[in-house]
Scaffold this motif. Structure first.
Motif, mmCIF file in Angstrom:
data_model
loop_
_atom_site.group_PDB
_atom_site.id
_atom_site.type_symbol
_atom_site.label_atom_id
_atom_site.label_comp_id
_atom_site.label_asym_id
_atom_site.label_seq_id
_atom_site.Cartn_x
_atom_site.Cartn_y
_atom_site.Cartn_z
ATOM 1 N N THR A 174 -1.948 -0.827 -3.786
ATOM 2 C CA THR A 174 -3.154 -0.125 -3.383
ATOM 3 C C THR A 174 -2.741 1.296 -3.045
ATOM 4 O OG1 THR A 174 -4.006 -2.145 -2.445
ATOM 5 C CG2 THR A 174 -5.069 -0.105 -1.752
ATOM 6 N N VAL A 175 -3.475 2.254 -3.567
ATOM 7 C CA VAL A 175 -3.135 3.645 -3.298
ATOM 8 C C VAL A 175 -4.054 4.166 -2.203
ATOM 9 C CG1 VAL A 175 -3.124 5.968 -4.247
ATOM 10 C CG2 VAL A 175 -2.242 4.046 -5.597
ATOM 11 N N GLN A 176 -3.444 4.755 -1.200
ATOM 12 C CA GLN A 176 -4.204 5.286 -0.072
ATOM 13 C C GLN A 176 -3.959 6.791 -0.008
ATOM 14 O OE1 GLN A 176 -6.239 3.914 2.680
ATOM 15 N NE2 GLN A 176 -6.473 6.144 2.732
ATOM 16 N N ALA A 177 -5.031 7.581 -0.177
ATOM 17 C CA ALA A 177 -4.881 9.027 -0.098
ATOM 18 C C ALA A 177 -4.508 9.435 1.321
ATOM 19 C CB ALA A 177 -6.188 9.708 -0.518
ATOM 20 N N ALA A 178 -3.650 10.458 1.414
ATOM 21 C CA ALA A 178 -3.205 10.879 2.732
ATOM 22 C C ALA A 178 -2.858 12.350 2.697
ATOM 23 C CB ALA A 178 -1.978 10.075 3.140
ATOM 24 N N THR A 179 -2.788 12.975 3.882
ATOM 25 C CA THR A 179 -2.345 14.368 3.938
ATOM 26 C C THR A 179 -0.829 14.388 3.783
ATOM 27 O OG1 THR A 179 -1.910 14.347 6.289
ATOM 28 C CG2 THR A 179 -4.173 14.869 5.604
ATOM 29 N N GLU A 180 -0.323 15.605 3.503
ATOM 30 C CA GLU A 180 1.112 15.713 3.312
ATOM 31 C C GLU A 180 1.864 15.308 4.578
ATOM 32 O OE1 GLU A 180 2.558 19.538 2.152
ATOM 33 O OE2 GLU A 180 4.543 18.732 1.698
ATOM 34 N N ALA A 181 1.310 15.701 5.742
ATOM 35 C CA ALA A 181 1.967 15.360 7.010
ATOM 36 C C ALA A 181 2.018 13.846 7.211
ATOM 37 C CB ALA A 181 1.231 16.021 8.178
ATOM 38 N N GLU A 182 0.927 13.207 6.874
ATOM 39 C CA GLU A 182 0.894 11.746 7.005
ATOM 40 C C GLU A 182 1.923 11.096 6.089
ATOM 41 O OE1 GLU A 182 -3.826 11.245 8.213
ATOM 42 O OE2 GLU A 182 -3.231 11.241 6.109
ATOM 43 N N SER A 183 2.037 11.622 4.874
ATOM 44 C CA SER A 183 3.006 11.073 3.940
ATOM 45 C C SER A 183 4.425 11.252 4.442
ATOM 46 C CB SER A 183 2.871 11.744 2.572
ATOM 47 O OG SER A 183 1.734 11.244 1.910
ATOM 48 N N ARG A 184 4.679 12.440 5.019
ATOM 49 C CA ARG A 184 6.038 12.695 5.509
ATOM 50 C C ARG A 184 6.440 11.729 6.620
ATOM 51 N NH1 ARG A 184 8.393 17.419 3.958
ATOM 52 N NH2 ARG A 184 7.006 19.066 3.224
ATOM 53 N N THR A 185 5.488 11.387 7.447
ATOM 54 C CA THR A 185 5.829 10.544 8.602
ATOM 55 C C THR A 185 5.561 9.061 8.341
ATOM 56 O OG1 THR A 185 3.624 10.913 9.468
ATOM 57 C CG2 THR A 185 5.367 12.359 10.283
ATOM 58 N N LEU A 186 4.943 8.759 7.196
ATOM 59 C CA LEU A 186 4.604 7.374 6.853
ATOM 60 C C LEU A 186 3.646 6.754 7.871
ATOM 61 C CD1 LEU A 186 8.109 6.035 5.720
ATOM 62 C CD2 LEU A 186 6.171 6.548 4.241
ATOM 63 N N LYS A 187 2.882 7.659 8.532
ATOM 64 C CA LYS A 187 1.922 7.138 9.513
ATOM 65 C C LYS A 187 0.559 7.703 9.206
ATOM 66 C CE LYS A 187 4.781 6.120 13.520
ATOM 67 N NZ LYS A 187 6.110 6.644 13.130
ATOM 68 N N ARG A 188 -0.446 6.804 9.219
ATOM 69 C CA ARG A 188 -1.803 7.285 8.993
ATOM 70 C C ARG A 188 -2.761 6.375 9.747
ATOM 71 N NH1 ARG A 188 -6.202 6.280 6.234
ATOM 72 N NH2 ARG A 188 -7.531 8.062 5.748
ATOM 73 N N THR A 223 0.849 -1.192 0.000
ATOM 74 C CA THR A 223 0.000 0.000 0.000
ATOM 75 C C THR A 223 0.883 1.240 0.000
ATOM 76 O OG1 THR A 223 -1.628 -1.203 1.280
ATOM 77 C CG2 THR A 223 -1.849 1.193 1.226
ATOM 78 N N LEU A 224 0.518 2.179 -0.848
ATOM 79 C CA LEU A 224 1.295 3.408 -1.003
ATOM 80 C C LEU A 224 0.452 4.581 -0.525
ATOM 81 C CD1 LEU A 224 3.784 4.851 -2.371
ATOM 82 C CD2 LEU A 224 2.337 4.986 -4.427
ATOM 83 N N LEU A 225 1.053 5.395 0.354
ATOM 84 C CA LEU A 225 0.375 6.624 0.762
ATOM 85 C C LEU A 225 0.627 7.667 -0.316
ATOM 86 C CD1 LEU A 225 1.188 7.115 4.559
ATOM 87 C CD2 LEU A 225 -0.939 6.279 3.525
ATOM 88 N N VAL A 226 -0.451 8.361 -0.757
ATOM 89 C CA VAL A 226 -0.256 9.407 -1.764
ATOM 90 C C VAL A 226 -0.932 10.692 -1.309
ATOM 91 C CG1 VAL A 226 -0.696 10.114 -4.133
ATOM 92 C CG2 VAL A 226 -0.145 7.725 -3.642
ATOM 93 N N SER A 227 -0.155 11.783 -1.322
ATOM 94 C CA SER A 227 -0.741 13.101 -1.064
ATOM 95 C C SER A 227 -0.702 13.865 -2.385
ATOM 96 C CB SER A 227 0.075 13.853 -0.018
ATOM 97 O OG SER A 227 0.364 12.993 1.063
ATOM 98 N N ASP A 228 -1.865 13.989 -2.962
ATOM 99 C CA ASP A 228 -1.923 14.710 -4.236
ATOM 100 C C ASP A 228 -2.266 16.167 -3.965
ATOM 101 O OD1 ASP A 228 -2.117 15.538 -6.781
ATOM 102 O OD2 ASP A 228 -3.911 14.350 -7.296
ATOM 103 N N LEU A 229 -1.245 17.030 -3.947
ATOM 104 C CA LEU A 229 -1.466 18.449 -3.663
ATOM 105 C C LEU A 229 -1.691 19.235 -4.948
ATOM 106 C CD1 LEU A 229 1.452 18.847 -1.075
ATOM 107 C CD2 LEU A 229 -0.898 18.109 -0.659
ATOM 108 N N ASP A 230 -1.627 18.503 -6.057
ATOM 109 C CA ASP A 230 -1.688 19.158 -7.359
ATOM 110 C C ASP A 230 -3.048 19.819 -7.563
ATOM 111 O OD1 ASP A 230 -1.131 19.957 -9.911
ATOM 112 O OD2 ASP A 230 -1.438 17.955 -10.809
#
Ligand SMILES: Nc1ncnc2c1ncn2[C@@H]1O[C@H](COP(=O)(O)OP(=O)(O)O)[C@@H](O)[C@H]1O
Ligand SMILES: [Mg+2]
Lengths: 315, 398
Positions: free
Chosen positions: B78-92, B52-59
């Protein structure tokens, strides 16, 4: 030309820098049990290796059954049997499988092979254990199979290299019985050992070996004569130095056949120890010595070896 | 000649009784073949590894969404949408992930302007599980996406949690091979096996490789048996018996050859009947390759026995040589994937020539005559080992 089964002449074997066998000559008559006695490292195994064509001699040659080990090794191989010093058997195979294999190497097959295997296993009293693996056997049992494997094909000449090392008295008895039995059946035996009691018991003719050389040879009787007929007296005296010159006075005594001194130890051989002892003691006391130990014995090969080399047979 | 056969049957009996030998000959290789085939099957097949990949799409534009859906189209991900902060820390939501992707705000704009952009990939350097594999997939998707669809220069840099500089260059380099023009419509890709090929069975790859390696380990039983016979005095017993030395050595080699032949045949039989390994179009070809491989392995075992002094040396030197030959010669991975000079170097080994022939038959549909060159080289190889071994082998301990 020669009746002798073995005629070794000036055998020399150099291994690395060591002269393991250094100009050895001897001969063995058919039907003899010939004893080859010597301490560890004397060169017994090396001599056997040359006679059995395992190792080529550096110089000299030996005739075995009239064939030169140097020029006709194959002829020699066909008439000899060798019982090596180490147990040379396949541990995971059974006694029977080992013997059958050895027999086939000497061209035995079919009912002849079966018969010989049975005969040998009965002779060494292991017929009941024929289907046990060698690795399950005791040291003495392994030695007995090792012996059986070397004589299965009824060789004219059997070479035994210390066949009783490290075994129980019962197995030793069995091995001796076996050797006498095959001698009676006409096999000539070369028996190598560093146990002088064994050689005294078994052998008609004996060669004593040390550091690659035969230092004495003959019948047991001939050899023991070198120590005197009657008995030996061994004395240790003190204080040190008191015994110097004493051996000369002792050797002039009646019945004394020889006297020798090493520091403060005196070795005296005589026609009768009982008659010699009193005059010897008198001379010792007259010389201002005190006896610190005294030993009387009849001559044996052990003492002969000490007499000849100044060291013990067994280290 | 008769005695040669007696000696051979004696050796065969000893091996037959030796349970340890059968573990080395059959059980160990089978376990390794099964494990390797199952474990490596996703790599060869692009199969079932999943993450599973965390993705923050800020575009703010549409290109980012296209990238996300392209990633989501990968069946292994599997792509899991996440906030930028979540992506940075790899925790959601209480879970920890091994990889995340941040698509920057100006992604569409920069792509459309044809200027370079940076995609941020965060990973956990301590995660040894699927991160490298996932990164590969992202890279691949971004490349395909950017090359065909976005038509812009897309630079992907990777920002590592601890060490941003470390592997950024590699990802950036991969992604920098982007193309020039942008298309609005995403292009669907689909994969299909080419005509005439069959679905890949990893046992086709792994069975020959490891069978040849364990064949070489198997001949070490013979090597040690030969030296043991010499050390334990049974060789001396044979030498003082009326048995020619050629029969002594010949008998022992014949036994080892038969053991090797049986071993590799049983391994291939297991591969075929249990795991459906292909046996190619030419059974005579396979039989020839297998027999020559067993012959060469046996000769290698003799040469090894001739070159060492003790059994200890034989096993130390043997293990080293066999592992080297197996790595170089394609037992562990196919030589198709190594650089050309490694492939050339690999052909100093028994493994390479054996596997060229065997895999030619099994994997590449070659026939009997196609593999004759490999069979010939391997036979010559074995014969050189055999002659050198016979010349150098000492029947007595020095
Ligand atoms: N293979 C060998 N390498 C080096 N020295 C040896 C070798 N075989 C025997 N020797 C040496 O030769 C001498 C005689 O050995 P050996 O014949 O085995 O004696 P024995 O059997 O009387 O105990 C010993 O000093 C031994 O160390
Ligand atoms: Mg010895």
């Amino acid at each position: 030309m020669s009746e002798q089964i073995v005629k070794a002449e000036h055998l020399v074997k150099r291994i690395g820098g060591i002269t393991a066998v250094d100009g050895v000559s001897f001969s063995i008559e058919p039907g003899q049990i010939f004893g080859y006695l010597g301490p560890n490292g004397a060169g017994k195994t090396t001599t056997i290796s040359i006679l059995s064509t395992y190792l080529p001699a550096t110089s000299g040659d030996a005739l075995v059954g009239g064939f030169s080990v140097r020029r006709e090794p194959l002829k020699v191989k066909e008439i000899i049997g060798v019982v090596p010093q180490e147990i040379a058997l396949y541990p995971t195979l059974t006694a029977m499988q080992n013997l059958r294999f050895c027999g086939k190497m000497y061209n035995l097959q079919g009912s002849m092979l079966d018969g010989r295997c049975r005969e040998m296993l009965e002779l060494v009293k292991l017929w009941e254990r024929r289907d046990s693996r060698i690795e399950e056997f005791s040291g003495g049992m392994k030695r007995r199979i090792n012996l059986a494997a070397g004589m299965l094909h009824r060789p004219r000449f059997l070479l035994l290299d210390e066949p009783t090392v490290g075994i129980d008295p019962q197995s030793r008895e069995r091995i001796f019985d076996t050797i006498f039995k095959i001698r009676d059946d006409g096999t000539t035996v070369l028996y190598t050992s560093h146990y002088m009691e064994e050689v005294e018991l078994l052998c008609d003719h004996i060669a004593i070996m040390d550091r690659g050389k035969i230092i004495a040879a003959g019948t047991l009787k001939d050899l023991l004569k070198m120590l005197g007929e009657g008995g030996m007296i061994e004395l240790e005296v003190s204080p040190p130095g008191c015994a110097s010159g004493l051996e000369e006075a002792i050797s002039r005594l009646e019945d004394v056949t020889g006297a020798r001194r090493e520091e403060n130890r005196l070795f005296i051989s005589s026609v009768s120890s009982a008659r010699t002892l009193a005059p010897v003691m008198k001379l010792v006391e007259a010389g201002g010595c005190e006896v610190s130990s005294l030993e009387l014995y009849s001559p044996n090969l052990e003492k002969l070896f000490i007499h000849l080399t100044g060291k013990e047979l067994r280290e | 000649m008769k005695k040669l056969w007696y000696i051979a049957t004696k050796d065969l009996l000893i091996v037959a009784k030796d349970r340890g030998a059968w573990i080395t000959l059959l059980l160990t290789p089978l376990v390794v073949i099964v494990l390797a085939s199952l474990a490596l099957s996703p790599i060869y097949k692009g199969g079932s590894l999943h993450a599973t990949l965390l993705v923050s799409d800020l575009d703010s534009g549409g290109v980012g969404k296209q990238l996300v859906s392209a990633l989501a189209a990968n069946p292994n991900m599997t792509v899991q949408a996440a906030t930028e902060a979540e992506s940075r820390t790899l925790k959601r939501a209480g879970s920890t992930y091994s990889l995340s992707l941040v698509i920057p705000e100006d992604f569409s704009a920069r792509v459309e302007a044809g200027s370079s952009v940076q995609l941020m990939v965060y990973d956990d350097p301590n995660s040894t599980t699927s991160a490298p594999f996932l990164k590969g997939m992202i890279e691949g998707t971004v490349n395909r996406f950017s090359a065909v669809e976005v038509a812009a220069k897309v630079g992907v840099a990777e920002a590592l949690n601890q060490n941003p500089a470390a592997s950024a260059a590699s990802v950036a380099a991969a992604a920098a091979s982007a193309s020039s023009q942008m298309a609005n419509q995403p292009i669907k890709t689909s994969e299909q096996p080419a005509a005439g090929t069959k679905p890949l069975n990893t046992f086709d790859i792994e069975t020959p490789g490891f069978a040849v390696m364990f064949l070489l380990f198997g001949v070490m039983i013979g090597t040690e048996g030969l030296l043991e016979e010499r050390d334990k005095g049974t060789m001396a017993r044979l030498i003082v018996a009326p048995v020619p030395r050629s029969s002594i050595l010949g008998g022992k080699l014949a036994a080892q050859f038969l053991v090797s032949l049986l071993q590799i045949s049983l391994l291939f039989a297991a591969g075929h009947f249990i795991f459906n390994m292909d046996t190619g179009n030419s059974l005579p070809g396979l039989v020839l390759m297998v027999a020559i491989t067993a012959y060469t392995a046996t000769a290698f075992g003799l040469l090894l026995a001739a070159l060492v002094k003790t059994r200890r040396q034989a096993s130390a030197f043997g293990v080293l040589t066999i592992l080297l030959m197996s790595a170089l010669g394609g037992s562990w991975w196919p030589l198709d994937i190594v650089p050309p000079f490694m492939r050339t170097l690999g052909h100093v080994t028994i493994n390479a020539w054996a596997l060229d022939g065997i895999k030619g038959l099994i994997l590449h549909g070659q026939g009997f005559f196609d593999i004759l060159p490999q069979a010939g080289v391997l036979f010559a190889y074995g014969t050189v080992c055999f002659l050198a071994g016979v010349k150098l082998f000492r029947f007595r301990n020095a």
